[in-house]
Each structure stands twice: as structure tokens, then as C-alpha cells.
Design an enzyme around this catalytic site. Structure first.
Site, PDB file in Angstrom:
ATOM      1  CB  CYS A  58      70.606  39.185  17.147  1.00 25.54           C
ATOM      2  SG  CYS A  58      70.314  40.545  18.511  1.00 25.54           S
ATOM      3  CB  ALA A  61      69.118  44.043  17.117  1.00 28.80           C
ATOM      4  NE  ARG A  92      66.520  51.841  14.167  1.00 31.88           N
ATOM      5  CZ  ARG A  92      65.179  52.023  14.254  1.00 31.88           C
ATOM      6  NH1 ARG A  92      64.862  52.272  15.264  1.00 31.88           N
ATOM      7  NH2 ARG A  92      64.454  51.695  13.340  1.00 31.88           N
ATOM      8  CG  HIS A 191      61.868  43.984  11.976  1.00 26.86           C
ATOM      9  ND1 HIS A 191      62.512  44.051  10.608  1.00 26.86           N
ATOM     10  CD2 HIS A 191      62.599  44.712  12.647  1.00 26.86           C
ATOM     11  CE1 HIS A 191      63.564  44.471  10.634  1.00 26.86           C
ATOM     12  NE2 HIS A 191      63.506  45.279  11.848  1.00 26.86           N
TER      13      HIS A 191
HETATM   14 FE1  CFM Z   1      63.107  49.350   7.626  1.00 28.73          FE
HETATM   15 FE2  CFM Z   1      65.410  49.480   6.872  1.00 28.73          FE
HETATM   16 FE3  CFM Z   1      64.740  48.343   9.274  1.00 28.73          FE
HETATM   17 FE4  CFM Z   1      64.677  51.134   8.807  1.00 28.73          FE
HETATM   18 FE5  CFM Z   1      67.115  51.437  10.273  1.00 28.73          FE
HETATM   19 FE6  CFM Z   1      67.965  49.846   8.095  1.00 28.73          FE
HETATM   20 FE7  CFM Z   1      67.459  48.651  10.663  1.00 28.73          FE
HETATM   21 MO1  CFM Z   1      69.425  50.205  10.289  1.00 28.73          MO
HETATM   22  S1  CFM Z   1      64.268  51.259   7.055  1.00 28.73           S
HETATM   23  S2  CFM Z   1      63.441  49.472   9.893  1.00 28.73           S
HETATM   24  S3  CFM Z   1      65.465  52.464  10.377  1.00 28.73           S
HETATM   25  S4  CFM Z   1      64.529  47.783   7.284  1.00 28.73           S
HETATM   26  S5  CFM Z   1      68.619  51.883   8.800  1.00 28.73           S
HETATM   27  S6  CFM Z   1      67.242  49.759   6.037  1.00 28.73           S
HETATM   28  S7  CFM Z   1      68.977  48.225   9.247  1.00 28.73           S
HETATM   29  S8  CFM Z   1      67.798  50.094  11.782  1.00 28.73           S
HETATM   30  S9  CFM Z   1      65.790  46.953  10.781  1.00 28.73           S
END
Ligand code: CFM
Length: 539
Positions: A58, A61, A92, A191
Site C-alpha cells: 500500500c 508501505a 525490510r 514513494h
Molecule cells: Fe526500488 Fe524496487 Fe522499491 Fe527497492 Fe525493495 Fe522492490 Fe520495494 Mo521490495 S528497488 S525501492 S529496495 S522499486 S525490493 S523492486 S518492492 S522494497 S518499493
């Protein structure tokens, strides 16, 4: 069953009701090599359909867990019911290493306001203020970040007003995020919200100047399994000063100081491209995409950084480091390749990794036969050149787009447009660019956005890959089918996998997983059932 990807695509979706089938058919494409260099259009960053069993997380997260969480002296307070904090604590593997033993380190703490029914009915702002004060009294952190969970948005608690009041009262930086879980289609929205907050509340607050000649920020590197440590060391060996990492092994002060760097290098495009764009507009710092996953990719990325600085001594030093590292890598790589060549992998991870890790498999002679992102956008699949044509929908409108103008005092264009054009013409370098996953893949490969559980099972049955890369939610279901699953989010307990040293770890781990015989002895639960039924029938 045919393994033709176009036939398989139809097979994957034929079970769905008509409307869903249509939607999924636009989210699953087969790669092509077209003469004009274009790739097929994929539907991405749209809401998952209810009941589909998505891999996604989500918005909260993405904001708390991914972008802000790894910073070690920003204390995080989750404003919400206690359950929202379950995954906020040590799930994580973003590692951190305070410079000295007495340095602050709050990364492993998860504080929550633990909202109760009473707070949902009468409001939770009072409780939040009390929590901020308590956290400050206990830990005296550099800054406090407040994260909104779903009920906070529903009842209308103003976390930003609380943050302002607490900032004035406590004299440290306190800022809030409206990152309610439902706010976007996935963690990707989180993000973006986190990037906006980092830009508004942190970057530019620390004016420490550095004398070093080559100063960069590493964006989109979260130090999972120690990847960031490897890269810090690698850049330092080349003589490149890393001002800040967003946000693996970071501190508030390093991020606040990021505007003093001369180049932003971007690892994970999906999670942090907004900060790169905004920093260029406000401070004049160009950004370029790099990839330190895979030995050859790491070498290429180092060379690009050296090219940017146009310094002969730096270029020579980088070549020396590459030569030293490659010699060590090659010793393991060639042995592993002899055992893994021709084996197949599938990669379904959140964003960038489903692209980046294809390079590591390529190093080993392995072939990617299907890949996709949980929450990537079209630009992550097709390249940033599709951005101008992207339609804004209700979900993307939901997230603030900050209007950024050059800082009147601190804007300093690090390179003129002519210098940038010259660098782009001379080298393979592209500024503000990301080619995306599909153009770098072989043709006739399935690319699937937001893979569902049903599709996972069918894919495995049809292709029987030698390894499936995904996360903890998928791992055991996949392994019960007799196929090893490598977690590419957490690396299981392995890593680091970045840079040259990391590549060696990855080759060894994958070699072990794809060549061990144990998997052929696994009888999946349904296989057992068939066996028992046959025995009953025979009695
Ligand atoms: Fe970038 Fe990723 Fe992500 Fe990531 Fe991650 Fe991920 Fe993630 Mo899991 S590189 S930041 S360190 S998009 S592995 S493939 S899904 S936490 S949001």
C-alpha cells in the site's frame, strides 16, 4: 501446452470474467524488436482488481517502509492502529551502520500511536501530539516523521498541523505525510509522497561544504542486505565523494546536505525519480540513471560517472578499480557460468529489480523468460520517452505535484546545456533518461504487470523455470511446486548483491539454488492428492 508466449498469455487470462480478461490482456505483453526501436505499450500503474491476489503493498508501505524508514536518525511515528506497524518493524533488510558506537540509531524502532475506537470517533490528534512529545523525551532524535494510515485520512486528523506545532515547540524538524494506504494504487504512490516530503522538509537544510572534487548523491539505493555498504566503499575507492544516499544508511544531515553535490546518480528509478527531477530544477544538479546490479553494469555505471566529471585522473582510477574487481569476479563467474548456462529465470519484483537483476543472470549465462513489476509505471517498462504522452487519471491527480523553481541563491547549473549535449553525443550517457526494462530484453518474452497468484501458478506449470524470483508472499507457494524461489526484496538471508563483490555473492547463491537436486523430490500438495485418490480407487 505450447510455450509460445502469445499462446501462454491467452491461457493465463482465459479463466477471468470478460472485463477483467480485457484489462489483464493490456497488462501482459510480449517483447518485440521493432525497426523504429519502439516497444509494445503496456498498461501499468492501474488499480488491482479485487480478488486477484496481487503481490502489491500500500501507499503507506511505500512512504514509511521504503523511502523514509531506512534513515537512521529520523524517528518514525505511525499514526494509526497498531496492526499497521506490524510490517514497520524489521521486515525490510535496510541495514545501517552508525559512524561510531555512540551515534544515534533509531532504525529498528517502530513507534505507533496505537489508535483505538475512541480516537477514531473523537479524533486522534491529541494522542499523536502526546506520542511525538513522548518520543522526543525518550530518544531526542534529529527529526520526527509522522505517517498517516488509512483511518487518519478517513476521520480527517491533520497530521501536518500537529507536525508544525510540535516543530515549533520541540525545536527539531517534525514533518507529516498524508500517505494513507488507500491513496494510490500501490506503494508507488507512497514513494512520490515521500519524495515530496524529503524535498520540502529535508533537502537544503544543511549547508556544510565539501572540498572533494567529485561529489555525488546516490538515489534509490536502500542498503538491502548491505548493498549500499558495498557501493559506498566502491565509490570511495574510486575517489568519488558520496554526499547522501536516499536513503540506505542515511542520516537526516546527509540528506539535508544533498544539494551540495554535483551529480545525482539514480539506482531505483521508480522510487526516487521525483527527487532527482526536483533537485535539478531547484539546484541545477543533473541526474543520470545507473545500475550497480551486475558486474558489467557496475563497470559501465562507474565509467559514466567518470565521463561526467571529465577528469583524466578519475577515469584512470576508475579503470584501475574495474580491472582489479573484474579479475576477482571473473574467477567465480566463469565457474558458475559453466554450471548455469542456459538455465531460465523469472523475475517479478516491485519496481527496478525485475529489470536490474536480469543483468546479473545474463552475467551467468542464464535467460530471463518472464518478468514484470508489481507497481512500475509505463516509463519503467517502456522508457521515459513515453512520459509526455501519459494521461493523468484520478489516482495520479490525488498526489501533489510540487511546482519547483530555481532557488534564487543556491541554483548553480553544474553543466551547461551545451556540455550536457556534448557528453551525450560522445558517450552512451543520457541525462534525465531511463531506457526502461523492455528495450533491453530479448524478443518474445512475456512481460506481466501486477502478476496475480493464478498467473504465477500457470506460468510455473507451463515453463518450469529453474528459478523464480519474487518475495515472501510467493516463496513457499512456488517452492511447493518444486521450483526454488529467490527473494529479491529481502535476498532471503543473503546479500549484498550490488557492485562487483555483491555479484560474486549472487552467482554463488543462485548456482547453489538451481543446481541442487532437492527440488526434483518435491511432490506438490495436489500431486499428493492425486496419488492418494489413485490408491483409494485401486483398493
Ligand atoms: Fe526500488 Fe524496487 Fe522499491 Fe527497492 Fe525493495 Fe522492490 Fe520495494 Mo521490495 S528497488 S525501492 S529496495 S522499486 S525490493 S523492486 S518492492 S522494497 S518499493
Amino acid at each position: 501446452m505450447s510455450k509460445d508466449p502469445r499462446v501462454v498469455k491467452e491461457e493465463l487470462i482465459q479463466i477471468y470474467p470478460k472485463k477483467l480478461r480485457q484489462k489483464r490482456s493490456e497488462q501482459i505483453v510480449v517483447t518485440e524488436h521493432r525497426e523504429d526501436g519502439s516497444v509494445p505499450e503496456i498498461k501499468a500503474n492501474v488499480r488491482s482488481s479485487p480478488g486477484i491476489i496481487t503481490q502489491r503493498g500500500c501507499t503507506y508501505a511505500g512512504c514509511k517502509g521504503v523511502v523514509i524508514g531506512p534513515s537512521r536518525d529520523i524517528l518514525s511515528i505511525v499514526h494509526g492502529p497498531v496492526g499497521c506497524s506490524f510490517y514497520a518493524w524489521l521486515t525490510r533488510r535496510n541495514q545501517t551502520r552508525p559512524a561510531t558506537e555512540s551515534d544515534q540509531n533509531f532504525i529498528t524502532y517502530c513507534l505507533t500511536t496505537d489508535m483505538q475506537e475512541e480516537n477514531i470517533v473523537f479524533g486522534g490528534e491529541k494522542k499523536l501530539k502526546a506520542a511525538v512529545k513522548e518520543a522526543f523525551a525518550l530518544f531526542h532524535p534529529k527529526a520526527i516523521a509522522i505517517f498517516s494510515t488509512c483511518p487518519v485520512g478517513l476521520i480527517g486528523d491533520d497530521v501536518h498541523a500537529v507536525a508544525r506545532e510540535m516543530k515549533a515547540e520541540l525545536g527539531i524538524n517534525v514533518f507529516g505525510f498524508s500517505c494513507e494506504g488507500y491513496r494510490g494504487v500501490s506503494q508507488s504512490a507512497g514513494h512520490h509522497i515521500a519524495n515530496n516530503g524529503v524535498f520540502k522538509h529535508i533537502i537544503g537544510n544543511n549547508e556544510t561544504q565539501h572540498e572533494e572534487k567529485f561529489k555525488v548523491n546516490l538515489l534509490g539505493e536502500y542498503n538491502i542486505g548491505g548493498d549500499g555498504f558495498v557501493l559506498e566503499e566502491l565509490l570511495a575507492r574510486c575517489g568519488i565523494k558520496q554526499i547522501a544516499t536516499f536513503s540506505g544508511n542515511s542520516t537526516y544531515d546527509t540528506m539535508a546536505n544533498a544539494h551540495t553535490a554535483d551529480l545525482n546518480i539514480v539506482m531505483c528509478h521508480r522510487s526516487i525519480n521525483y527527487v532527482a527531477e526536483m533537485m535539478e530544477k531547484r539546484f541545477g544538479i543533473p541526474w543520470m540513471k545507473v545500475n550497480f546490479i551486475g558486474a558489467h553494469s557496475s563497470a559501465k555505471s562507474l565509467r559514466r560517472i567518470a565521463e561526467y566529471f571529465e577528469d583524466e585522473a578519475l577515469k584512470a582510477r576508475v579503470e584501475e578499480v574495474i580491472a582489479e574487481e573484474m579479475a576477482v569476479v571473473e574467477a567465480t563467474r566463469s565457474v558458475v557460468e559453466s554450471r548455469c548456462k542456459g538455465k531460465t529465470a523469472m523475475l517479478f519484483v516491485g519496481g527496478s529489480r525485475a529489470h536490474h537483476y536480469q543483468d546479473l543472470f545474463k552475467d551467468m549465462g542464464m535467460k530471463t523468460i518472464a518478468a514484470g513489476y508489481e507497481f512500475g509505471h509505463r516509463d519503467d517498462y517502456e522508457g521515459r520517452n513515453v512520459l509526455p504522452g501519459l494521461k493523468v487519471d484520478a489516482d495520479s491527480k490525488n498526489i501533489e505535484e510540487i511546482e519547483v523553481v530555481p532557488d534564487p541563491e543556491r541554483y548553480r547549473a553544474r553543466r551547461t546545456p551545451e556540455q550536457i549535449a556534448k557528453l551525450e553525443a560522445m558517450t552512451e550517457m543520457e541525462f534525465r533518461g531511463y531506457i526502461g526494462m523492455m528495450p533491453e530484453m530479448e524478443k518474445d518474452i512475456l512481460v506481466i504487470d501486477d502478476l496475480s497468484h493464478h498467473e504465477t501458478e500457470r506460468l510455473l506449470e507451463i515453463y518450469k523455470p529453474d528459478i523464480f524470483c519474487a518475495g515472501i508472499k510467493e516463496k513457499f507457494g512456488v517452492q511447493k511446486m518444486g521450483i526454488p524461489c529467490k527473494q529479491l526484496h529481502s535476498y532471503d538471508y543473503g546479500g549484498p548483491y550490488a557492485g562487483f563483490r555483491g555479484a560474486i555473492n549472487f552467482y554463488k547463491d543462485i548456482d547453489r539454488m538451481v543446481n541442487i537436486k532437492i527440488w526434483s523430490h518435491v511432490t506438490p500438495p495436489w500431486g499428493q492428492q492425486v496419488k492418494e485418490q489413485a490408491e483409494v480407487a485401486a483398493d
